[in-house]
Write a protein that holds these residues in place. Structure first.
Motif, PDB file in Angstrom:
ATOM      1  N   THR A  38       0.839  -1.210   0.000  1.00 33.23           N
ATOM      2  CA  THR A  38       0.000   0.000   0.000  1.00 33.23           C
ATOM      3  C   THR A  38       0.867   1.251   0.000  1.00 33.23           C
ATOM      4  OG1 THR A  38      -0.059   0.321   2.410  1.00 33.23           O
ATOM      5  CG2 THR A  38      -1.692  -1.205   1.484  1.00 33.23           C
ATOM      6  N   GLY A  39       0.242   2.356  -0.402  1.00 34.58           N
ATOM      7  CA  GLY A  39       0.947   3.640  -0.411  1.00 34.58           C
ATOM      8  C   GLY A  39       1.353   4.060   0.991  1.00 34.58           C
ATOM      9  N   LEU A  40       0.461   3.777   1.946  1.00 34.53           N
ATOM     10  CA  LEU A  40       0.729   4.154   3.334  1.00 34.53           C
ATOM     11  C   LEU A  40       1.961   3.434   3.876  1.00 34.53           C
ATOM     12  CD1 LEU A  40      -0.871   6.196   4.866  1.00 34.53           C
ATOM     13  CD2 LEU A  40      -2.201   4.362   5.938  1.00 34.53           C
ATOM     14  N   GLU A  41       2.047   2.127   3.585  1.00 28.55           N
ATOM     15  CA  GLU A  41       3.224   1.344   4.012  1.00 28.55           C
ATOM     16  C   GLU A  41       4.484   1.887   3.337  1.00 28.55           C
ATOM     17  OE1 GLU A  41       2.515  -2.736   2.976  1.00 28.55           O
ATOM     18  OE2 GLU A  41       0.878  -2.959   4.402  1.00 28.55           O
ATOM     19  N   ALA A  42       4.341   2.298   2.082  1.00 27.82           N
ATOM     20  CA  ALA A  42       5.496   2.822   1.339  1.00 27.82           C
ATOM     21  C   ALA A  42       6.014   4.103   1.996  1.00 27.82           C
ATOM     22  CB  ALA A  42       5.109   3.089  -0.108  1.00 27.82           C
ATOM     23  N   LEU A  43       5.087   4.969   2.429  1.00 27.48           N
ATOM     24  CA  LEU A  43       5.495   6.219   3.087  1.00 27.48           C
ATOM     25  C   LEU A  43       6.247   5.932   4.383  1.00 27.48           C
ATOM     26  CD1 LEU A  43       2.330   8.437   2.532  1.00 27.48           C
ATOM     27  CD2 LEU A  43       4.618   8.910   1.675  1.00 27.48           C
ATOM     28  N   THR A  44       5.773   4.926   5.126  1.00 33.34           N
ATOM     29  CA  THR A  44       6.446   4.533   6.366  1.00 33.34           C
ATOM     30  C   THR A  44       7.838   3.974   6.047  1.00 33.34           C
ATOM     31  OG1 THR A  44       4.283   3.934   7.226  1.00 33.34           O
ATOM     32  CG2 THR A  44       6.174   3.149   8.469  1.00 33.34           C
ATOM     33  N   ALA A  45       7.915   3.182   4.965  1.00 37.51           N
ATOM     34  CA  ALA A  45       9.178   2.525   4.599  1.00 37.51           C
ATOM     35  C   ALA A  45      10.280   3.527   4.258  1.00 37.51           C
ATOM     36  CB  ALA A  45       8.948   1.580   3.421  1.00 37.51           C
ATOM     37  N   VAL A  46       9.895   4.705   3.721  1.00 34.55           N
ATOM     38  CA  VAL A  46      10.929   5.668   3.306  1.00 34.55           C
ATOM     39  C   VAL A  46      11.085   6.816   4.311  1.00 34.55           C
ATOM     40  CG1 VAL A  46      10.623   5.150   0.866  1.00 34.55           C
ATOM     41  CG2 VAL A  46       9.343   7.048   1.860  1.00 34.55           C
ATOM     42  N   ALA A  47      10.403   6.707   5.469  1.00 37.78           N
ATOM     43  CA  ALA A  47      10.420   7.822   6.436  1.00 37.78           C
ATOM     44  C   ALA A  47      11.818   8.102   6.966  1.00 37.78           C
ATOM     45  CB  ALA A  47       9.466   7.523   7.589  1.00 37.78           C
ATOM     46  N   ASP A  48      12.596   7.063   7.276  1.00 38.66           N
ATOM     47  CA  ASP A  48      13.913   7.276   7.886  1.00 38.66           C
ATOM     48  C   ASP A  48      15.056   7.122   6.900  1.00 38.66           C
ATOM     49  OD1 ASP A  48      12.721   7.629  10.374  1.00 38.66           O
ATOM     50  OD2 ASP A  48      12.607   5.461  10.665  1.00 38.66           O
ATOM     51  N   ASN A  49      14.834   6.332   5.880  1.00 36.15           N
ATOM     52  CA  ASN A  49      15.919   6.010   4.972  1.00 36.15           C
ATOM     53  C   ASN A  49      15.331   5.794   3.579  1.00 36.15           C
ATOM     54  OD1 ASN A  49      18.392   5.291   4.023  1.00 36.15           O
ATOM     55  ND2 ASN A  49      18.332   3.200   4.803  1.00 36.15           N
ATOM     56  N   GLU A  50      15.939   6.422   2.589  1.00 31.80           N
ATOM     57  CA  GLU A  50      15.363   6.331   1.238  1.00 31.80           C
ATOM     58  C   GLU A  50      16.096   5.323   0.365  1.00 31.80           C
ATOM     59  OE1 GLU A  50      14.992   9.880  -1.071  1.00 31.80           O
ATOM     60  OE2 GLU A  50      14.182  11.000   0.620  1.00 31.80           O
ATOM     61  N   PRO A  51      15.346   4.594  -0.482  1.00 32.15           N
ATOM     62  CA  PRO A  51      16.011   3.786  -1.505  1.00 32.15           C
ATOM     63  C   PRO A  51      16.466   4.694  -2.647  1.00 32.15           C
ATOM     64  CG  PRO A  51      13.652   3.672  -1.801  1.00 32.15           C
ATOM     65  CD  PRO A  51      13.887   4.551  -0.598  1.00 32.15           C
ATOM     66  N   ASP A  52      17.184   4.143  -3.619  1.00 31.14           N
ATOM     67  CA  ASP A  52      17.548   4.933  -4.804  1.00 31.14           C
ATOM     68  C   ASP A  52      16.355   5.065  -5.753  1.00 31.14           C
ATOM     69  OD1 ASP A  52      20.319   5.331  -4.160  1.00 31.14           O
ATOM     70  OD2 ASP A  52      20.623   3.208  -4.581  1.00 31.14           O
ATOM     71  N   ILE A  53      15.579   3.962  -5.851  1.00 29.91           N
ATOM     72  CA  ILE A  53      14.450   3.942  -6.792  1.00 29.91           C
ATOM     73  C   ILE A  53      13.201   3.419  -6.083  1.00 29.91           C
ATOM     74  CG2 ILE A  53      13.532   2.943  -8.959  1.00 29.91           C
ATOM     75  CD1 ILE A  53      16.342   2.408  -9.867  1.00 29.91           C
ATOM     76  N   ILE A  54      12.063   4.033  -6.369  1.00 27.21           N
ATOM     77  CA  ILE A  54      10.783   3.510  -5.897  1.00 27.21           C
ATOM     78  C   ILE A  54       9.970   3.139  -7.139  1.00 27.21           C
ATOM     79  CG2 ILE A  54       8.643   4.023  -4.644  1.00 27.21           C
ATOM     80  CD1 ILE A  54      10.356   6.144  -3.061  1.00 27.21           C
ATOM     81  N   LEU A  55       9.644   1.849  -7.249  1.00 32.44           N
ATOM     82  CA  LEU A  55       8.810   1.377  -8.359  1.00 32.44           C
ATOM     83  C   LEU A  55       7.384   1.371  -7.854  1.00 32.44           C
ATOM     84  CD1 LEU A  55      10.307  -1.694 -10.267  1.00 32.44           C
ATOM     85  CD2 LEU A  55       9.386   0.399 -11.234  1.00 32.44           C
ATOM     86  N   LEU A  56       6.544   2.217  -8.408  1.00 37.84           N
ATOM     87  CA  LEU A  56       5.235   2.486  -7.816  1.00 37.84           C
ATOM     88  C   LEU A  56       4.092   2.112  -8.750  1.00 37.84           C
ATOM     89  CD1 LEU A  56       3.660   3.888  -5.455  1.00 37.84           C
ATOM     90  CD2 LEU A  56       4.107   6.066  -6.603  1.00 37.84           C
ATOM     91  N   ASP A  57       3.192   1.275  -8.241  1.00 41.08           N
ATOM     92  CA  ASP A  57       1.990   0.902  -8.993  1.00 41.08           C
ATOM     93  C   ASP A  57       1.020   2.087  -8.978  1.00 41.08           C
ATOM     94  OD1 ASP A  57       0.056  -0.593 -10.289  1.00 41.08           O
ATOM     95  OD2 ASP A  57      -0.639  -1.594  -8.473  1.00 41.08           O
ATOM     96  N   LEU A  58       0.215   2.213 -10.027  1.00 39.23           N
ATOM     97  CA  LEU A  58      -0.698   3.351 -10.104  1.00 39.23           C
ATOM     98  C   LEU A  58      -2.059   3.047  -9.466  1.00 39.23           C
ATOM     99  CD1 LEU A  58      -1.474   6.149 -11.083  1.00 39.23           C
ATOM    100  CD2 LEU A  58      -1.881   5.211 -13.350  1.00 39.23           C
ATOM    101  N   ASN A  59      -2.663   1.937  -9.878  1.00 34.91           N
ATOM    102  CA  ASN A  59      -4.020   1.632  -9.400  1.00 34.91           C
ATOM    103  C   ASN A  59      -3.968   0.732  -8.176  1.00 34.91           C
ATOM    104  OD1 ASN A  59      -5.206   3.046 -11.624  1.00 34.91           O
ATOM    105  ND2 ASN A  59      -4.574   1.330 -12.890  1.00 34.91           N
TER     106      ASN A  59
END
Length: 209
Positions: A38-59
């Protein structure tokens, strides 16, 4: 090449997500930062540390890819965000690129081509599936004003030039002997001054100046 690029896979389809993760880890140039449904989990995942690339589904159910992208850019996430979707609708392509996506790839892309495109995205290129490339000219007219470049400090200009070469925050911090956190602050300021949604958009406008 140096360190492998870290990738976060965001897709609400478990089977497809697993396949994308396996594809990413099959190439030694990439490592898996994580996966979320989910988008919400993704936001939590990048809160402290960012990856180089985020592959993001649209729907996605709940927060859509567009909502997630907007939230990430508002939070100051500077990772490359590449949309991976089944939608080839013109309004989706334009909306997502305007919102600061660094790429828009369709899910029926050949696996090898997908990996190739992600490497191009890390070099600072905007990556678009051929089928939807024609919609890009609609974006071109969006902004041609480059007076913001004149307002930059020498350090910001230096960082902008490094960004235009496709360098990551980590590479810039090594080149300029400053912390990655400092680079991130400068990138945020640059995005604000350029009124740009992504580092790719900003680099393209700088190079076309």
């Amino acid at each position: 090449m140096g360190k492998p690029y870290s990738v976060l896979v965001v897709d609400d389809h478990p089977l497809l997500r697993r396949g994308i993760c396996q594809l990413v880890t099959s190439d030694s140039d990439f490592l898996l930062f994580g996966e979320t449904g989910t988008g919400l989990e993704a936001l939590t995942a990048v809160a402290d540390n960012e990856p180089d690339i985020i592959l993001l589904d649209l729907n996605m159910k709940g927060m859509s890819g567009l909502d997630t992208l907007n939230a990430m850019r508002q939070e100051g996430v500077t990772a490359r965000i590449v949309i991976l979707t089944v939608s080839d609708a013109k309004q989706d392509v334009i909306r997502l690129l305007r919102a600061g996506a660094d790429g828009y790839l369709l899910k029926d892309t050949e696996p090898d081509l997908l990996l190739e495109q992600l490497k191009k995205a890390m070099l600072g290129h905007r990556v678009i599936s051929e089928e939807v490339e024609a919609y890009l000219y609609e974006l071109k007219n969006a902004t041609d004003d480059n007076t913001w470049i004149e307002s930059l400090t020498p350090r910001e200009l230096q960082i902008l030039q490094e960004l235009a070469e496709g360098k990551s925050n980590r590479m810039i911090s090594e080149d300029l002997h400053i912390s990655e956190g400092t680079v991130k602050v400068h990138v945020k300021n640059l995005l604000r001054k350029a009124n740009a949604k992504s580092r790719t958009e900003m680099a393209v406008r700088y190079l076309n100046n």
